[in-house]
Design an enzyme around this catalytic site. Structure first.
Site, PDB file in Angstrom:
ATOM      1  CB  ILE A 155      -0.992  -0.016   1.182  1.00 14.22           C
ATOM      2  CG1 ILE A 155      -1.954  -1.195   1.027  1.00 14.22           C
ATOM      3  CG2 ILE A 155      -1.770   1.290   1.264  1.00 14.22           C
ATOM      4  CD1 ILE A 155      -2.853  -1.466   2.219  1.00 14.22           C
ATOM      5  CG  ASP A 174       9.212  -0.614   5.466  1.00 17.00           C
ATOM      6  OD1 ASP A 174       9.624  -1.568   6.164  1.00 17.00           O
ATOM      7  OD2 ASP A 174       8.185  -0.687   4.783  1.00 17.00           O
ATOM      8  CB  CYS A 205       3.886   0.309   9.165  1.00 16.65           C
ATOM      9  SG  CYS A 205       3.435   1.334  10.539  1.00 16.65           S
ATOM     10  NE  ARG A 234      -5.967  -3.844  10.801  1.00 15.01           N
ATOM     11  CZ  ARG A 234      -6.354  -3.858   9.529  1.00 15.01           C
ATOM     12  NH1 ARG A 234      -6.600  -2.728   8.897  1.00 15.01           N
ATOM     13  NH2 ARG A 234      -6.524  -4.995   8.882  1.00 15.01           N
ATOM     14  CG  ASP A 258     -10.589   4.097   6.200  1.00 10.91           C
ATOM     15  OD1 ASP A 258     -11.770   4.489   6.089  1.00 10.91           O
ATOM     16  OD2 ASP A 258     -10.211   2.965   5.838  1.00 10.91           O
ATOM     17  CD  GLU A 263     -11.497  -0.037  12.885  1.00 10.55           C
ATOM     18  OE1 GLU A 263     -10.866   0.985  12.572  1.00 10.55           O
ATOM     19  OE2 GLU A 263     -11.648  -1.006  12.130  1.00 10.55           O
ATOM     20  CG  HIS A 295     -11.573  -0.368   8.414  1.00 13.81           C
ATOM     21  ND1 HIS A 295     -10.922  -0.836   9.514  1.00 13.81           N
ATOM     22  CD2 HIS A 295     -10.878  -0.861   7.350  1.00 13.81           C
ATOM     23  CE1 HIS A 295      -9.881  -1.566   9.141  1.00 13.81           C
ATOM     24  NE2 HIS A 295      -9.841  -1.601   7.819  1.00 13.81           N
TER      25      HIS A 295
HETATM   26  P1  NAI Z   1       2.631  -4.970   3.501  1.00 17.98           P
HETATM   27  O1  NAI Z   1       2.953  -6.132   4.362  1.00 17.98           O
HETATM   28  O2  NAI Z   1       2.744  -5.097   2.027  1.00 17.98           O
HETATM   29  O3  NAI Z   1       3.523  -3.715   3.953  1.00 17.98           O
HETATM   30  C1  NAI Z   1       3.737  -3.342   5.268  1.00 17.98           C
HETATM   31  C2  NAI Z   1       5.069  -2.638   5.329  1.00 17.98           C
HETATM   32  O4  NAI Z   1       5.253  -2.179   6.663  1.00 17.98           O
HETATM   33  C3  NAI Z   1       6.249  -3.574   4.999  1.00 17.98           C
HETATM   34  O5  NAI Z   1       7.087  -2.966   4.031  1.00 17.98           O
HETATM   35  C4  NAI Z   1       6.953  -3.729   6.325  1.00 17.98           C
HETATM   36  O6  NAI Z   1       8.364  -3.889   6.198  1.00 17.98           O
HETATM   37  C5  NAI Z   1       6.605  -2.410   6.992  1.00 17.98           C
HETATM   38  N1  NAI Z   1       6.845  -2.409   8.417  1.00 17.98           N
HETATM   39  C6  NAI Z   1       6.872  -3.453   9.270  1.00 17.98           C
HETATM   40  N2  NAI Z   1       7.193  -3.029  10.504  1.00 17.98           N
HETATM   41  C7  NAI Z   1       7.356  -1.686  10.423  1.00 17.98           C
HETATM   42  C8  NAI Z   1       7.692  -0.683  11.364  1.00 17.98           C
HETATM   43  N3  NAI Z   1       7.942  -0.978  12.641  1.00 17.98           N
HETATM   44  N4  NAI Z   1       7.781   0.586  10.931  1.00 17.98           N
HETATM   45  C9  NAI Z   1       7.543   0.895   9.632  1.00 17.98           C
HETATM   46  N5  NAI Z   1       7.232  -0.019   8.691  1.00 17.98           N
HETATM   47  C10 NAI Z   1       7.132  -1.290   9.081  1.00 17.98           C
HETATM   48  O7  NAI Z   1       1.169  -4.530   3.934  1.00 17.98           O
HETATM   49  P2  NAI Z   1       0.163  -3.613   3.094  1.00 17.98           P
HETATM   50  O8  NAI Z   1      -0.639  -4.474   2.186  1.00 17.98           O
HETATM   51  O9  NAI Z   1       0.890  -2.473   2.516  1.00 17.98           O
HETATM   52  O10 NAI Z   1      -0.815  -3.127   4.252  1.00 17.98           O
HETATM   53  C11 NAI Z   1      -0.393  -2.247   5.275  1.00 17.98           C
HETATM   54  C12 NAI Z   1      -1.470  -2.150   6.329  1.00 17.98           C
HETATM   55  O11 NAI Z   1      -2.619  -1.502   5.775  1.00 17.98           O
HETATM   56  C13 NAI Z   1      -2.005  -3.517   6.814  1.00 17.98           C
HETATM   57  O12 NAI Z   1      -1.215  -4.023   7.859  1.00 17.98           O
HETATM   58  C14 NAI Z   1      -3.395  -3.179   7.269  1.00 17.98           C
HETATM   59  O13 NAI Z   1      -3.343  -2.924   8.655  1.00 17.98           O
HETATM   60  C15 NAI Z   1      -3.747  -1.896   6.530  1.00 17.98           C
HETATM   61  N6  NAI Z   1      -4.894  -2.045   5.620  1.00 17.98           N
HETATM   62  C16 NAI Z   1      -5.963  -1.200   5.764  1.00 17.98           C
HETATM   63  C17 NAI Z   1      -7.064  -1.295   4.926  1.00 17.98           C
HETATM   64  C18 NAI Z   1      -8.227  -0.359   5.028  1.00 17.98           C
HETATM   65  O14 NAI Z   1      -9.284  -0.612   4.423  1.00 17.98           O
HETATM   66  N7  NAI Z   1      -8.134   0.737   5.754  1.00 17.98           N
HETATM   67  C19 NAI Z   1      -7.118  -2.339   3.899  1.00 17.98           C
HETATM   68  C20 NAI Z   1      -5.912  -3.136   3.793  1.00 17.98           C
HETATM   69  C21 NAI Z   1      -4.860  -3.004   4.647  1.00 17.98           C
END
Ligand code: NAI
Length: 332
Positions: A155, A174, A205, A234, A258, A263, A295
């Site tokens: 994302i 990251d 993240c 989140r 969001d 929530e 959300h």
């Molecule tokens: P992803 O796993 O592809 O990317 C997450 C990134 O965060 C990774 O590059 C990881 O290295 C990094 N990360 C891990 N620990 C970290 C830290 N301490 N500090 C900074 N970065 C760190 O996940 P994706 O698909 O990008 O999703 C991210 C988040 O978005 C999900 O965990 C979920 O909570 C949220 N999300 C929200 C949605 C919504 O409708 N509002 C829908 C889908 C996801």
């Protein structure tokens, strides 16, 4: 295979029923959240399909396992609400949808930024009342500003693709650098530096112990005065009381969320006829420079279809005892 769904909304049912024509599973839909209040009454099932605010703690998983459930299919990317250690101990296999439409979430983050900045929500209401005054609607150019992305996975990377078109400086934090973004010229900095240098901060993240309340009283103190914070990841990443303090004392200029820490008691429901007992969200929503959405960042047709396809494919892999092609989907 019988799959019992929780937190089901009409749009979930529509897309799962459509995609299930190719899978022929038996899908049972419950509108209620999954949690200790309901787990005892559900019928025997092979799999449970749950969403972001369902509670899959050790107690709930134990009851599910005792009812013959073998698979837990999360129809979302985040899995902070599942006790994976307990699942492993109970022999439950757990999968998720790691990336259904990163663009959907990234585009919603941009929508929050533009709404907060150009106040289109207020302009819409004014014009409907035949109030064509522009007073109080002044925004700022995103062009030339510094935008900080925290978490540059699927994302965060998609968000970079959107925001980079505005001609701003993009910095990021990251735990792992994303080679595509490094190549594109994104500067990776320590988290404190990203917080200190950004005009706009967008959180992408996951929620973990190490990221819980990463936006807190102390980190806000080091941010630019007037900073815009956007959270589509989140709720637990933000200490809500601390941002309320920051908004009240005008250190935070805009907040777009969001997701919200508490929530699960509010989002995905129509509460328009009830008294909301959560004073924190009420206070938050009373600020003119705060936009809250419930959300919905994932909510596009493309994302819903992809969620249904991936979830049912994951379950089919489990059923056939196959190795997953997409390893990140398999959690336990
Ligand atoms: P992803 O796993 O592809 O990317 C997450 C990134 O965060 C990774 O590059 C990881 O290295 C990094 N990360 C891990 N620990 C970290 C830290 N301490 N500090 C900074 N970065 C760190 O996940 P994706 O698909 O990008 O999703 C991210 C988040 O978005 C999900 O965990 C979920 O909570 C949220 N999300 C929200 C949605 C919504 O409708 N509002 C829908 C889908 C996801």
């Amino acid at each position: 295979m019988k799959v019992t769904f929780f937190s089901t909304k009409p749009y979930d049912k529509e897309h799962f029923d459509k995609i299930n024509k190719e899978f022929h599973f038996k899908l049972d839909y419950y509108e209620t959240h999954l949690g200790p209040h309901i787990v005892n009454v559900i019928e025997k099932s092979d799999a449970v399909c749950a969403f972001v605010n369902d509670k899959l703690n050790a107690d709930v998983l134990e009851v599910l396992a005792s009812k013959g459930v073998k698979y837990i299919a999360m129809r979302c990317a985040g899995f902070n609400n599942v006790d994976l250690d307990a699942a492993k101990r109970l022999g439950l296999r757990v999968c998720r949808v790691p990336a259904y439409s990163p663009q959907a979430v990234a585009e919603h983050a941009m929508a929050l930024i533009l709404t907060l900045n150009r106040k289109t929500n207020k302009a819409y209401n004014r014009v409907r009342e035949q109030n064509f005054s522009l007073n109080g609607l002044t925004g700022f150019n995103i062009h030339g500003k510094t935008v900080g992305i925290v978490g540059t996975g699927n994302i965060g990377q998609a968000f970079y693709d959107v925001i980079s078109g505005f001609g701003c400086r993009v910095i990021a934090y990251d735990v792992y650098e994303n080679p595509r973004l490094v190549k594109a010229g994104v500067e990776y900095l320590p988290l404190e530096e990203v917080f200190a240098q950004s005009d706009i901060i967008s959180l992408h993240c996951p929620l973990m112990e190490s990221t819980h309340h990463m936006i807190n009283k102390d980190s806000i103190k080091h941010m630019k005065k007037g900073v815009m914070i956007v959270n589509t990841s989140r709720g637990g990443l933000i200490d809500t009381k601390a941002v309320i303090h920051g908004l009240k004392y005008k250190h935070i200029g805009h907040l777009g969320i969001d997701v919200y820490e508490q929530e699960e008691k509010l989002f995905f429901r129509d509460l328009s006829h009830t008294i909301i007992e959560d004073d924190t969200i009420q206070l938050l929503m009373s600020f003119p420079n705060v936009v809250v959405t419930a959300h919905q960042a994932f909510l596009t047709r493309e994302a819903l279809e992809e969620i249904a396809i991936t979830t049912l494919t994951n379950l089919q892999h489990f059923q056939k005892g196959e190795e997953f092609e997409n390893k990140a989907a398999l959690l336990v």
